[in-house]
Design an enzyme around this catalytic site. Sequence first.
Site, PDB file in Angstrom:
ATOM      1  CG  ASP A  16      -2.065   0.504   1.547  1.00  0.00           C
ATOM      2  OD1 ASP A  16      -1.900   1.723  -0.063  1.00  0.00           O
ATOM      3  OD2 ASP A  16      -3.192   0.643   2.133  1.00  0.00           O
ATOM      4  CG  ASN A  64      -8.044  -2.123  -6.020  1.00  0.00           C
ATOM      5  OD1 ASN A  64      -6.629  -2.615  -5.749  1.00  0.00           O
ATOM      6  ND2 ASN A  64      -8.094  -1.126  -5.331  1.00  0.00           N
TER       7      ASN A  64
HETATM    8  C1  FPP Z   1      -2.278   0.617  -3.663  1.00  0.00           C
HETATM    9  O1  FPP Z   1      -0.581   1.849  -3.349  1.00  0.00           O
HETATM   10  C2  FPP Z   1      -1.059  -0.410  -4.092  1.00  0.00           C
HETATM   11  C3  FPP Z   1      -2.086  -0.551  -5.333  1.00  0.00           C
HETATM   12  C4  FPP Z   1      -3.544  -1.082  -5.427  1.00  0.00           C
HETATM   13  C5  FPP Z   1      -1.514  -1.576  -6.778  1.00  0.00           C
HETATM   14  C6  FPP Z   1      -0.688  -2.553  -6.131  1.00  0.00           C
HETATM   15  C7  FPP Z   1       0.226  -2.217  -7.377  1.00  0.00           C
HETATM   16  C8  FPP Z   1       1.656  -2.722  -8.120  1.00  0.00           C
HETATM   17  C9  FPP Z   1       2.476  -3.857  -7.063  1.00  0.00           C
HETATM   18  C10 FPP Z   1       1.750  -3.156  -9.364  1.00  0.00           C
HETATM   19  C11 FPP Z   1       1.620  -3.862 -10.236  1.00  0.00           C
HETATM   20  C12 FPP Z   1       1.252  -5.203  -9.788  1.00  0.00           C
HETATM   21  C13 FPP Z   1       2.270  -6.146 -10.262  1.00  0.00           C
HETATM   22  C14 FPP Z   1       1.486  -7.590  -9.474  1.00  0.00           C
HETATM   23  C15 FPP Z   1       2.717  -5.546 -11.796  1.00  0.00           C
HETATM   24  P1  FPP Z   1      -2.297   2.824  -3.319  1.00  0.00           P
HETATM   25  O2  FPP Z   1      -2.766   3.046  -4.973  1.00  0.00           O
HETATM   26  O3  FPP Z   1      -3.672   1.985  -2.853  1.00  0.00           O
HETATM   27  O4  FPP Z   1      -1.709   3.554  -2.559  1.00  0.00           O
HETATM   28  P2  FPP Z   1      -2.536   5.154  -2.288  1.00  0.00           P
HETATM   29  O5  FPP Z   1      -2.975   4.535  -1.083  1.00  0.00           O
HETATM   30  O6  FPP Z   1      -1.389   5.858  -1.268  1.00  0.00           O
HETATM   31  O7  FPP Z   1      -3.144   5.819  -2.536  1.00  0.00           O
END
Ligand code: FPP
Length: 237
Positions: A16, A64
């Site tokens: 996250d 998501n």
């Molecule tokens: C959470 O950060 C992250 C996600 C919902 C996406 C995770 C994706 C990746 C690490 C990259 C793609 C994955 C692969 C396997 C290629 P957030 O967007 O919720 O961050 P925030 O809470 O700061 O908004």
Amino acid sequence: MDNELKIPRHIAIIMDGNGRWAKKRHRPRTYGHAKGAKVLEQILEDADDLGVKYFTVYAFSTENWARPYEEVKVIMNLFREYLVSSLAKCMKNNVRARIIGDRTKLSPDIIDAIRNLEETTKNNTGISFQIAMNYGSRDEIIRAVRKLVREEREGKIDASEISEEMLEQYLDTADIPDPDLLIRTSGEERLSNFLMWQLAYAEFYFTDVLWPDFNKEELIKAIEKYSSRDRRYGKLK
Ligand code: FPP
């Protein structure tokens, strides 16, 4: 407390903070996801080096999809690239890769790439790597229950036989031992519908570090904390 590092057999991570990491740098959220995907490659190698046997990450939840279309598109593109680029790495490092979640909702080329990655790496004997994509714990349990009901109706099983062990075999994580340690980055302290059945006895570790800043040192810190805890599974020692 002894200082010996107990390596968890299975580590699960909620990655996250990508969006906030990018925002701090005045870059689009998707820049954070791209960095997050790179960090994931490195942490998988670090976990393997430390002797972890199973490693599961939450890449995209059933919730998501509600994010802006552009962001979903970029995450899907990253995933698409990741599925292809990780194939050679998995073969080189003897990694067995699997995707958990409802893949039927993903685009057909992604489904093909998943099948190819899983098939090609299925006999690898090193670390087992699970990526949760369009995954939600409640959705996984519902899909498992549907299969059970169907088989009951077909006379293949009897409702009275259904046990925890049997239900587990219908989950996406069938044959994968439960995580011992769950890590969530970025200061949030929630499960967010991740592996709720499987995490019943896991130790939880929360850190303020944003996922794109996570590294081997942080991973070791989490393992140190885990090592100092006393897991009793409801029993007395
Ligand atoms: C959470 O950060 C992250 C996600 C919902 C996406 C995770 C994706 C990746 C690490 C990259 C793609 C994955 C692969 C396997 C290629 P957030 O967007 O919720 O961050 P925030 O809470 O700061 O908004």
